[in-house]
Scaffold this active site. Structure first.
Site, mmCIF file in Angstrom:
data_model
loop_
_atom_site.group_PDB
_atom_site.id
_atom_site.type_symbol
_atom_site.label_atom_id
_atom_site.label_comp_id
_atom_site.label_asym_id
_atom_site.label_seq_id
_atom_site.Cartn_x
_atom_site.Cartn_y
_atom_site.Cartn_z
ATOM 1 N N GLU A 13 24.473 3.790 -27.278
ATOM 2 C CA GLU A 13 25.658 3.179 -27.346
ATOM 3 C C GLU A 13 25.261 1.549 -27.567
ATOM 4 O OE1 GLU A 13 27.346 3.619 -23.453
ATOM 5 O OE2 GLU A 13 26.186 1.858 -22.701
ATOM 6 N N HIS B 249 27.123 -2.531 -27.544
ATOM 7 C CA HIS B 249 28.298 -3.539 -26.933
ATOM 8 C C HIS B 249 27.720 -4.894 -26.894
ATOM 9 C CE1 HIS B 249 25.423 -2.846 -23.592
ATOM 10 N NE2 HIS B 249 25.809 -1.735 -23.435
ATOM 11 N N HIS C 181 22.133 -6.000 -21.380
ATOM 12 C CA HIS C 181 21.565 -5.238 -20.161
ATOM 13 C C HIS C 181 20.425 -5.925 -19.742
ATOM 14 C CE1 HIS C 181 24.340 -2.159 -20.091
ATOM 15 N NE2 HIS C 181 24.062 -1.422 -20.798
ATOM 16 N N HIS D 123 20.886 1.471 -27.987
ATOM 17 C CA HIS D 123 20.143 1.651 -26.983
ATOM 18 C C HIS D 123 20.153 3.015 -26.164
ATOM 19 C CE1 HIS D 123 23.259 -0.559 -24.872
ATOM 20 N NE2 HIS D 123 22.873 0.341 -23.834
ATOM 21 N N CYS E 276 20.117 -1.528 -13.425
ATOM 22 C CA CYS E 276 20.671 -2.341 -14.472
ATOM 23 C C CYS E 276 21.618 -3.623 -14.168
ATOM 24 C CB CYS E 276 21.599 -1.519 -15.332
ATOM 25 S SG CYS E 276 22.198 -2.126 -17.052
#
Lengths: 151, 151
Positions: free
Chosen positions: B65, B67, B71, B105, B119
């Site tokens: 995914e 975004h 992270h 990733h 995370c």
């Protein structure tokens, strides 16, 4: 992102990280602490928090302090004890500690081994406050806390 | 803070924490993933970020995914591999991974052992995007990424 960007992956070895500087614990000369280092693992303008790694050598301790911001802690290495508010707790690897606002706290490497911990904090945060003599006397009036503070 | 507050200290045992629920990885039914769990270690309204622990069983993987939010990852347990952008990297315990905005990733437990990672993310964040068939084809055109995605 460029291919081969060195910042996406930092290898760890013996609780030191590629490209991460081992820093003095604090710049504040008034603060009392012993045998503790700081590494800033993540401090990214896109993130609203930072992740730091502190390591206390055997017999060492972090500053006894309080502040409005909270600490979210995970023990990454070893064992020790912490004071949070009125509570003295034994700490083992991977344990979590949440320090609420304006709560006295200190970490100590009491077990003859290093105590290393991750600490997540808001990037924008207030400065720590140090205890007055009256604050210290109040804390030491609890025998368990007194014994903790004497090491 | 009340004396005896159970939330200041959560003991760890075998990468499970007192009072922390082991959750399904995602609620999104469209996402492809395998053999992964989630534990929310810190999600405090006073903190602007959350700290989660994900654990991938041997052979498992997180969702591929991307975004806008970033992270900040620390490998807490075991070894494996990750894809970040165009880079496939071997991961060891305590390694750091920074996932930049809008970068594909995925984490994979490739070494016959669990891969567990912390995370840190902003509490307010955008929803992940999943790859289209065209995105997947573009990624797979790199032989190293193709081999990674096939496991």
């Amino acid at each position: 992102m460029s291919s081969g960007d060195p910042h996406i992956h930092r290898k760890a070895k013996d609780f030191r990280w590629e490209g991460v500087e081992v820093l003095p614990y604090k710049e504040d000369d008034r603060a009392l602490f012993k045998a503790i280092t700081r590494q800033v693992l993540f401090s990214d303008p896109e993130q609203q928090s930072e992740l730091r790694y502190f390591e206390v050598a055997p017999g060492g301790f972090s500053t006894l302090e309080r502040h409005e911001h909270t600490h979210s802690v995970l023990i990454l290495r070893g064992r020790g004890h912490c004071l949070v508010g009125n509570e003295v707790r034994p700490l083992g690897t991977n344990d979590l500690v949440a320090v609420p606002p304006m709560t006295w706290h200190q970490f100590r490497a009491t077990q003859g081994e290093p105590l290393g911990f991750l600490c997540m904090v808001n990037s924008m945060r207030d400065k720590p406050q140090l205890p007055t003599d009256a604050d210290l006397a109040a804390l030491q009036s609890d025998p368990k806390i007194g014994a903790f503070l004497r090491g």
